[in-house]
Enzyme design. Structure first.
Site, PDB file in Angstrom:
ATOM      1  N   GLU A  67     -50.733  15.512 -93.422  1.00  0.00           N
ATOM      2  CA  GLU A  67     -50.976  16.722 -93.347  1.00  0.00           C
ATOM      3  C   GLU A  67     -52.767  17.779 -94.053  1.00  0.00           C
ATOM      4  OE1 GLU A  67     -49.848  18.160 -91.431  1.00  0.00           O
ATOM      5  OE2 GLU A  67     -47.643  17.603 -91.009  1.00  0.00           O
ATOM      6  N   ARG A  98     -56.211  16.756 -91.516  1.00  0.00           N
ATOM      7  CA  ARG A  98     -56.314  18.248 -91.334  1.00  0.00           C
ATOM      8  C   ARG A  98     -57.879  18.681 -92.190  1.00  0.00           C
ATOM      9  NH1 ARG A  98     -51.675  22.745 -90.438  1.00  0.00           N
ATOM     10  NH2 ARG A  98     -49.670  21.427 -89.791  1.00  0.00           N
TER      11      ARG A  98
END
Length: 647
Positions: free
Chosen positions: A201, A205
């Site tokens: 993640e 991101r």
């Protein structure tokens, strides 16, 4: 025409609010947490993991609207204006070139569709979302629009929402908003924090967000131009410097015995951390969907070790000899082997397949091994996972939870809806169909694959039309034959449109269970609509996107300038709200809508690749420094490794 305040607004001042909130937090379930990593703080929703929602009894409905004028409901827009959902006009960015979509009480009344006007409506939805976050939770990693509060995942915050939103602001030319975000990154963002984070993640991101912002601001200086970006100015390489620092820390996750990355990494300690679940195994999608980011960083910096570490994992996966190109959803960092037999394109499997073809395109088709692996996997999907619903005959991609020799489950995560757009991208390489069909390499298989992409996109659109709010559930099941019809077998041709009669026959094909009715503002269907529109030019994909956008406006907007929230139940009107704005609402959903309504020369698909969080990177040639550092082992006529068992 007289306008009345909507009657179905939630009671945000209820004296039972505290009790409801307490019940809500206790009922959210472990699916909302990174179990064993964050002891106190929860991570915003994993992109590749569906949240198995345990419903609360908190009922915070929004409103219903019934009258439409010029494409947007005058009733709701006027009511929102009167209630203060939107800020009064203020010069927070460069002036919009198009007429404001919500500047009074609705869209223009022209019979001709104005796509620039619709695009501007998306910009205003972004402004509403961003300004609410800026007003109530600036600098925090989470934003809760109804409570109007924020929360951090680390002591000083990780810039979760800010960094993920950078390239959206650049593309939408939001100069002053970008200036504020850049200032926070320069003055407040530090990775020197004793905090465990998700390797995957954080890569897609944070690292992806910084790298795409660097790319756009470098290559397109007229987009949201900032004075300090001028050549030689202080802080010129801010995004790249932050990205390099973060990547060095994330690379610690790859220091496992096999080279398969650990699920988490401690930023301050430069230490990889095994998953506390699944006997330490990592999700396959997590381990095999970080290559685009690290390869682009390697190209920018010339630091080859970034490239080598993430490329090695691809070799390890292929050496496992996956059957028909389909991989189980877990890998173990200790021995590098797949764990279990669960095969699916939804959570924990999805972006592995996405990154096969995108790695091939990223390096200007100089690594054909990844195209070969993609084609094998697509043939495997057709052979084992594609089936058709009853009675209407919609095409779906099911799951094989107990292995390819066991029963097919007619379950589709919303996450699977990335796949038709990726198929279309793979078929044409980013060209339009008209251009690709002129190439000598065009084949009947390409036509067949493109048709499959059309059919799955229609099914994903049906997942929206099935729900009362017009917003898809997290997971949808389907009625299928027993035994199921497989790809190529005769089946019914589904209707071209979805009759809204509640007793329409097509509704018998769809099943949404009570725990799966939530809508988390996910982008996957919008992503595929964008690709399908750009590649095929079929206007219906734009129109479907517009219908989805109107549903987001209608059912997810929050009073008192709160922005937009996820829904706990999207299959009831008024819906139950969830009180959370995911960062991918801004990073992907609104961005894909903006691109869907934009001219095709904005981020042309034959020049860029977008990572699995919607961050654009340029395509590039590898040059003398980089090369594919591995070769596939010999295989027999069935595609299996010679002398070794198939997974």
């Amino acid at each position: 025409m007289a306008f009345n305040v909507p009657r179905h607004l939630p009671d945000f001042g209820s004296q039972n609010r505290d009790l409801e909130d307490h019940a809500w937090s206790s009922l959210r379930g472990a699916g909302a947490r990174v179990t064993g990593i964050f002891e106190k703080d929860s991570l915003p929703m994993y992109k590749d993991k569906p949240f198995t929602y345990t419903p609360s009894y908190k009922n915070r409905p929004l409103w219903r609207k019934k009258r439409f004028f010029g494409g947007i409901t005058m009733f709701v827009v006027f009511a929102l204006y009167m209630l203060g959902f939107w800020s009064s006009p203020e010069d927070k960015s460069q002036p919009a070139t198009a007429k404001s979509a919500w500047s009074w009480i609705g869209m223009s009344n022209s019979d001709k569709v104005d796509w620039e006007e619709r695009r501007q409506a998306v910009v205003e939805a972004f402004q509403v979302s961003w300004d609410a976050y800026e007003r109530y939770a600036w600098g925090y990693d989470e934003y809760h629009p109804i409570a109007k509060t924020g929360k951090n995942m680390a002591p000083q915050g990780l810039g979760w929402i800010i960094v993920d939103s950078l390239d959206t602001m650049i593309l939408m030319n939001q100069t002053s908003r970008l200036q504020h975000a850049r200032q926070w990154i320069s003055e407040s963002l530090t990775w020197e924090q004793n905090q465990d984070v998700s390797t995957f993640e954080t890569t897609i991101r944070m690292l992806g967000g910084l790298l795409s912002a660097h790319y756009l601001q470098t290559e397109f200086p007229n987009l949201a131009s900032l004075e300090e970006d001028d050549e030689g100015a202080a802080g010129e390489d801010l995004y790249l410097e932050k990205a390099k620092d973060l990547a060095d820390r994330l690379l610690s996750a790859f220091e496992s015995p096999s080279g398969v990355p650990y699920s988490s990494v401690n930023l301050e300690k430069f230490k990889g951390i095994p998953s506390h679940d699944d006997q330490g195994a990592a999700s396959t999608a997590e381990a095999l969907s970080v290559q685009l980011e690290f390869k682009y960083l390697a190209k920018l910096t010339g630091e080859k070790y970034f490239w080598d570490k993430v490329e090695k994992v691809m070799e390890i996966a292929d050496d496992n000899n996956p059957r028909d190109g389909l991989v189980p959803i877990y890998m173990h960092p200790i021995n590098g082997e797949f764990k279990g037999e669960n095969i699916r394109l939804g959570s924990r499997g999805d972006s592995y397949y996405e990154y096969l073809i995108k790695q091939y395109l990223q390096t200007n088709k100089e690594e054909p091994v990844y195209q070969e692996m993609w084609k094998e996997s697509l043939a495997g999907v057709r052979k084992h996972l594609v089936t058709y619903t009853e009675p209407s005959g919609y095409t779906i991609i099911g799951e094989r939870p107990n292995g390819l020799n066991k029963a097919l489950s007619p379950k589709m995560d919303h996450l699977v809806c990335f796949y038709p757009g990726t198929i279309a991208l793979a078929v044409t390489g980013g060209l339009t169909v008209a251009e690709a069909r002129k190439l000598p390499t065009w084949s009947q298989q390409d036509e067949d694959d493109l048709q499959l992409a059309h059919e799955i996109t229609q099914t994903c659109w049906g997942m929206y039309k099935y729900m009362a709010t017009g917003l898809a559930a997290e997971i949808t099941y389907f009625n299928i034959a027993n035994p199921p019809l497989m790809d190529g077998q005769p089946h019914n041709v589904p209707p071209a449109t979805f009759d809204q009669d509640p007793d329409a026959s097509w509704r018998k094909d769809f099943i949404v269970k009570s725990n799966d009715q939530h809508n988390l503002q996910r982008p996957e269907t919008l992503e595929s609509l964008f690709y399908m529109w750009r590649i095929t030019g079929d206007i219906k994909y734009r129109e479907w996107g517009w219908e989805m956008f109107k549903s987001f406006l209608e059912y997810e907007a929050v009073e008192d300038k709160g922005g937009f929230t996820s829904l706990a139940n999207a299959n009831t009107i008024p819906p139950r709200t969830k009180d959370n704005m995911e960062s991918f609402w801004i990073a992907e959903s609104l961005k894909y809508l903006y691109l869907l309504f934009s001219p095709d020369d904005l981020l042309p698909l034959d020049k860029v690749v977008l990572n699995t969080e919607g961050h654009p990177f340029p395509r590039f040639s590898m040059g003398p420094l980089f090369s594919t550092g591995w070769q596939r082992k010999p295989r027999d006529a069935n595609g299996d490794l010679v002398g070794e068992p198939t997974q």
